[in-house]
Design a protein around this motif. Sequence first.
Motif, PDB file in Angstrom:
ATOM      1  N   ARG A 139      25.736  34.999  58.940  1.00 56.12           N
ATOM      2  CA  ARG A 139      26.101  34.926  57.146  1.00 56.12           C
ATOM      3  C   ARG A 139      24.567  35.616  56.879  1.00 56.12           C
ATOM      4  O   ARG A 139      24.345  36.044  55.143  1.00 56.12           O
ATOM      5  N   PRO A 148      24.175  39.613  56.156  1.00 56.90           N
ATOM      6  CA  PRO A 148      24.304  39.607  55.364  1.00 56.90           C
ATOM      7  C   PRO A 148      25.760  40.854  54.759  1.00 56.90           C
ATOM      8  O   PRO A 148      25.406  41.548  55.716  1.00 56.90           O
ATOM      9  N   ASP A 189      28.506  41.762  51.010  1.00 54.81           N
ATOM     10  CA  ASP A 189      28.495  41.756  49.471  1.00 54.81           C
ATOM     11  C   ASP A 189      29.365  41.150  49.616  1.00 54.81           C
ATOM     12  O   ASP A 189      29.708  40.255  48.389  1.00 54.81           O
ATOM     13  N   LYS A 190      30.711  40.737  49.963  1.00 57.49           N
ATOM     14  CA  LYS A 190      32.012  39.874  49.824  1.00 57.49           C
ATOM     15  C   LYS A 190      31.583  38.345  50.973  1.00 57.49           C
ATOM     16  O   LYS A 190      32.576  37.703  50.256  1.00 57.49           O
ATOM     17  N   SER A 191      30.924  38.177  51.076  1.00 51.70           N
ATOM     18  CA  SER A 191      30.010  36.590  51.588  1.00 51.70           C
ATOM     19  C   SER A 191      29.459  35.642  50.397  1.00 51.70           C
ATOM     20  O   SER A 191      28.533  35.932  50.245  1.00 51.70           O
ATOM     21  N   TYR A 192      30.224  34.699  50.452  1.00 54.39           N
ATOM     22  CA  TYR A 192      29.566  33.445  48.749  1.00 54.39           C
ATOM     23  C   TYR A 192      28.414  32.787  49.494  1.00 54.39           C
ATOM     24  O   TYR A 192      27.723  33.147  49.198  1.00 54.39           O
ATOM     25  N   THR A 193      28.528  32.712  50.784  1.00 54.85           N
ATOM     26  CA  THR A 193      27.554  32.492  51.460  1.00 54.85           C
ATOM     27  C   THR A 193      26.252  33.463  51.876  1.00 54.85           C
ATOM     28  O   THR A 193      25.219  32.277  51.855  1.00 54.85           O
ATOM     29  N   SER A 252      25.743  35.606  49.159  1.00 61.96           N
ATOM     30  CA  SER A 252      24.850  35.514  48.161  1.00 61.96           C
ATOM     31  C   SER A 252      23.767  34.176  48.003  1.00 61.96           C
ATOM     32  O   SER A 252      23.801  34.437  47.555  1.00 61.96           O
ATOM     33  N   ALA A 277      20.697  34.940  50.114  1.00 65.50           N
ATOM     34  CA  ALA A 277      20.114  35.717  48.473  1.00 65.50           C
ATOM     35  C   ALA A 277      19.869  35.467  47.253  1.00 65.50           C
ATOM     36  O   ALA A 277      18.562  36.027  46.774  1.00 65.50           O
ATOM     37  N   SER A 278      20.253  34.393  46.516  1.00 64.41           N
ATOM     38  CA  SER A 278      19.431  33.351  45.569  1.00 64.41           C
ATOM     39  C   SER A 278      18.334  33.024  45.099  1.00 64.41           C
ATOM     40  O   SER A 278      18.656  32.239  44.850  1.00 64.41           O
TER      41      SER A 278
END
Length: 204
Positions: free
Chosen positions: A125, A129, A131-135, A137, A140-141
């Motif tokens: 992930r 990456p 866009d649908k992956s919580y991991t 995200s 990315a944060s």
Amino acid sequence: MKQMDKLTVDFDKGNGLVPAIVQDEHTKEVLMMGYMNQEALEISRKTGKVTFFSRTKQRLWTKGETSGNFLLIRGIELDCDQDTLLIQANPQGPVCHTGNDTCFAHQNRSKSYFIDELRDVIKDRKHNPSDKSYTASLFASGINKVAQKVGEEAVEIVIEAKDNNKDLFLGEAADLLFHYLVLLEAKGYELDEVMEVLIKRHQK
């Protein structure tokens, strides 16, 4: 499942038979060993259940055909000499006829190996990456957000530890472990490095 039609098994070396080692797909515990001829391998692939060739009875037999404790195949690999099979399976009950989990009298309980599978998913992930992956995200944060999530989960598990709700406590424990693994990956460190620290401490 790894497709065996892409591999060439050398049945001639063992007079038509090759050893087949069966391993639990999650725990990686070795469950048993049997022998397969080409027909047994083909039936195993077709049915998804481990089928051996009995050298004593001179016939094919599917593991679990009498007990119902089948070995459901999740993957098949071939060794470097092309004469030994490694089968990843999901056991549907005790494997040994004695009632033991394995034919080596080992307990097949630990699911800790799944952590390595989870680490691979987390790493994927990060590098691939979606866009649908919580991991994805989380990565990315930024590192601060990931570290903050670990702190939040740590507080939540402390709160749940004071109560007696098993499901809530285990849920928070799972959340903490997951976010901790994400933090390690975000920092570029491996869990094995943490294990090395613990091993060195244990050896003192």
